[in-house]
Design a protein around this motif. Structure first.
Motif, PDB file in Angstrom:
ATOM      1  N   UNK A 179       0.854  -1.198   0.000  1.00 35.00           N
ATOM      2  CA  UNK A 179       0.000   0.000   0.000  1.00 35.00           C
ATOM      3  C   UNK A 179       0.884   1.240   0.000  1.00 35.00           C
ATOM      4  N   UNK A 180       0.938   1.999  -1.105  1.00 32.25           N
ATOM      5  CA  UNK A 180       1.788   3.192  -1.144  1.00 32.25           C
ATOM      6  C   UNK A 180       1.148   4.405  -0.476  1.00 32.25           C
ATOM      7  N   UNK A 181      -0.199   4.421  -0.423  1.00 29.85           N
ATOM      8  CA  UNK A 181      -0.913   5.537   0.180  1.00 29.85           C
ATOM      9  C   UNK A 181      -2.373   5.133   0.374  1.00 29.85           C
ATOM     10  N   UNK A 182      -3.073   5.944   1.139  1.00 27.97           N
ATOM     11  CA  UNK A 182      -4.514   5.780   1.324  1.00 27.97           C
ATOM     12  C   UNK A 182      -5.192   7.012   0.729  1.00 27.97           C
ATOM     13  N   UNK A 183      -6.322   6.809   0.048  1.00 28.58           N
ATOM     14  CA  UNK A 183      -7.080   7.910  -0.549  1.00 28.58           C
ATOM     15  C   UNK A 183      -8.425   8.065   0.155  1.00 28.58           C
ATOM     16  N   UNK A 184      -8.940   9.288   0.186  1.00 23.55           N
ATOM     17  CA  UNK A 184     -10.312   9.556   0.628  1.00 23.55           C
ATOM     18  C   UNK A 184     -10.944  10.533  -0.349  1.00 23.55           C
ATOM     19  N   UNK A 185     -12.090  10.154  -0.912  1.00 24.84           N
ATOM     20  CA  UNK A 185     -12.805  11.002  -1.855  1.00 24.84           C
ATOM     21  C   UNK A 185     -13.875  11.790  -1.114  1.00 24.84           C
ATOM     22  N   UNK A 186     -13.805  13.116  -1.185  1.00 24.44           N
ATOM     23  CA  UNK A 186     -14.754  13.978  -0.468  1.00 24.44           C
ATOM     24  C   UNK A 186     -15.319  15.016  -1.447  1.00 24.44           C
ATOM     25  N   UNK A 187     -16.642  15.003  -1.581  1.00 22.50           N
ATOM     26  CA  UNK A 187     -17.595  13.985  -1.191  1.00 22.50           C
ATOM     27  C   UNK A 187     -17.403  12.739  -2.065  1.00 22.50           C
ATOM     28  N   UNK A 188     -18.075  11.650  -1.661  1.00 21.70           N
ATOM     29  CA  UNK A 188     -17.861  10.364  -2.328  1.00 21.70           C
ATOM     30  C   UNK A 188     -18.741  10.286  -3.576  1.00 21.70           C
TER      31      UNK A 188
END
Length: 460
Positions: A179-188
């Protein structure tokens, strides 16, 4: 005089310039749809009456944005317009490196070109189409870890965009080296424009950093997400939106951004991050593919317009109108009995095509059937977010998407209430004959992002 709020939430602006709409007949629209291979992306915009295909780059810029354009300095290197833009970004997202790009997918391409690769896996709450494609293009896996309520169109969970933290912990424990990074989509976006809570974002940040992984935000609709936090999350109701946005930014190590959404530009984006070495690597690719680091594929006038848009998109009166006008459409469709994803998202209303068209099998594309019907009935262009967009996997196999949705994305400051009332009437007519709508098959498709250019034909 009373200070009690009025029931009507008006647009916090006046119309200063207008453009004509072309009225067409149903027969003309049916012919246009056939000639476009039943792909609404392939229809010329003059044949569309109400264009809800996307809210990306389709909004109306303000008087002050157009005035800012006149300040644009088109110097190749070191333009003052870049520094105006950079400072406006840092006012909300205080990351060390701000790298402009021509739009969001360019930022994704650069970032995942550096971080992706065969055997890697990038988790998110839900990746959107271009993010997923740019990750998969490198040979990596794009993994969605949204909470269970995020797959339930009828759930009224206030933050259906949240990530399942238990699943994230399990992934990092089992495959953390990949896992090179974690993403969060805002808003989804792919999950119905649903927001992420500040509590969940902080929890994801803590988990990622405990495992030594950077967290990046896909922050296209950060203002809308912050407004939902203010409206729905305990302890946030009296706070200013810019302060909430800074708290969101503080959870992450960087961001990708399509500035064609909340910053209300017609073009533009950026990649911002704190890691010096990664930033240098990304700038080298930027120079190769986009342009010099102080313009990144944009004109100076675009940078000036975006800087002004970043001020306007966090205004409370604007956000109140923006979210309420979307809910107006959702509430009206609900009264008609049209199944929609609940609660209403920020930028769009998502019709549940699987529930409306149970006679059409998922891989006969009920979302596409509904989207075509809305166009043919009233010239309303929408976007399928279902098995056309997400049903094909990198190995070429097919399976139904988690949800079969049709997105009615509302451009910012573009349509009036009467336009939306017309959309409601079109939906009512299509719903009345929903049982007669045919399914579709794909005749021709590209190897990636097929929904943009595939051609279809009807069954029967």
């Amino acid at each position: 005089m009373s200070d009690e709020a009025f029931r009507t939430v008006i647009e916090p602006f006046r119309i200063h310039s207008v453009e004509p709409l072309r009225m067409t007949t149903a027969e003309h629209r049916r012919q246009v749809a056939r000639e476009a291979g039943y792909n609404l992306f392939q229809i010329r915009s003059e044949n569309v009456l109400i264009d809800l295909l996307t809210d990306s780059g389709t909004g109306a810029m303000s008087r002050d944005q157009w005035a800012a354009i006149q300040h644009g300095d088109e110097s190749y290197a070191g333009s003052p317009s870049y520094f105006v833009f950079r400072d406006a970004v840092r006012e909300l997202f205080p990351y060390e490196h701000v790298i402009p790009t021509h739009q969001g997918r360019a930022a994704e391409k650069i970032l995942f070109g550096a971080l992706g690769g065969v055997g890697k896996v990038v988790p998110s709450n839900t990746h959107f189409d271009t993010t997923r494609a740019n990750i998969e293009f490198t040979g990596a896996e794009a993994l969605d870890l949204v909470i269970a309520e995020g797959h339930d169109p009828s759930s009224l969970h206030p933050f259906k965009g949240n990530m399942d933290t238990a699943r994230l912990k399990a992934l990092l424990a089992e495959r953390g080296d990949n896992v090179p990074c974690v993403m969060m989509t805002i808003t989804n976006n792919s999950g119905g424009g649903q927001p992420v809570s500040l509590e969940n974002l902080r929890a994801v940040s803590e988990i990622a950093h405990a495992h030594g992984k950077p967290l990046f935000l896909d922050a296209c609709r950060f203002g809308e997400n912050a407004w939902f936090i203010r409206e729905r999350e305990e302890g946030q109701g009296e706070r200013d939106v810019p302060d909430i946005i800074r708290d969101m930014a503080a959870c992450a190590d960087g961001m990708t951004m399509s500035a064609k959404k909340d910053p209300m530009g017609n073009i533009g984006g950026w990649l911002a991050l704190n890691d010096d070495d990664l930033a240098q690597q990304c700038r080298s690719v930027l120079i190769l593919t986009e342009g010099f680091p102080t313009y990144g594929g944009l004109a100076g006038r675009d940078l000036e317009a975006l800087a002004q848009g970043l001020k306007e998109c966090v205004d409370h009166d604007y956000l109140r109108y923006r979210i309420r006008s979307t809910a107006y459409l959702a509430d009206a469709l609900d009264k008609l009995g049209m199944p929609c994803l609940k609660p209403a998202g920020g930028h769009a209303v998502y019709i549940d095509a699987r529930a409306l068209l149970p006679h059409i099998e998922p891989l006969h594309f009920p979302g596409q059937a509904l989207a075509v019907a809305l166009y043919e009935a009233g010239g309303v262009r929408s976007c399928e977010i279902g098995s056309v967009m997400f049903g094909r996997h990198p190995d070429g196999s097919e399976s139904p998407a988690a949800m079969e949705l049709v997105r009615l994305a509302i451009p910012r400051r573009t349509y009036t209430q009467s336009h939306i009332d017309y959309v409601i009437e079109v939906c009512e007519r299509v719903k009345a004959r929903a049982g007669d709508l045919p399914g579709y098959r794909i005749v021709d498709e590209p190897p990636a992002l097929r929904h943009f250019t595939a051609t279809f034909e009807q069954f029967g």
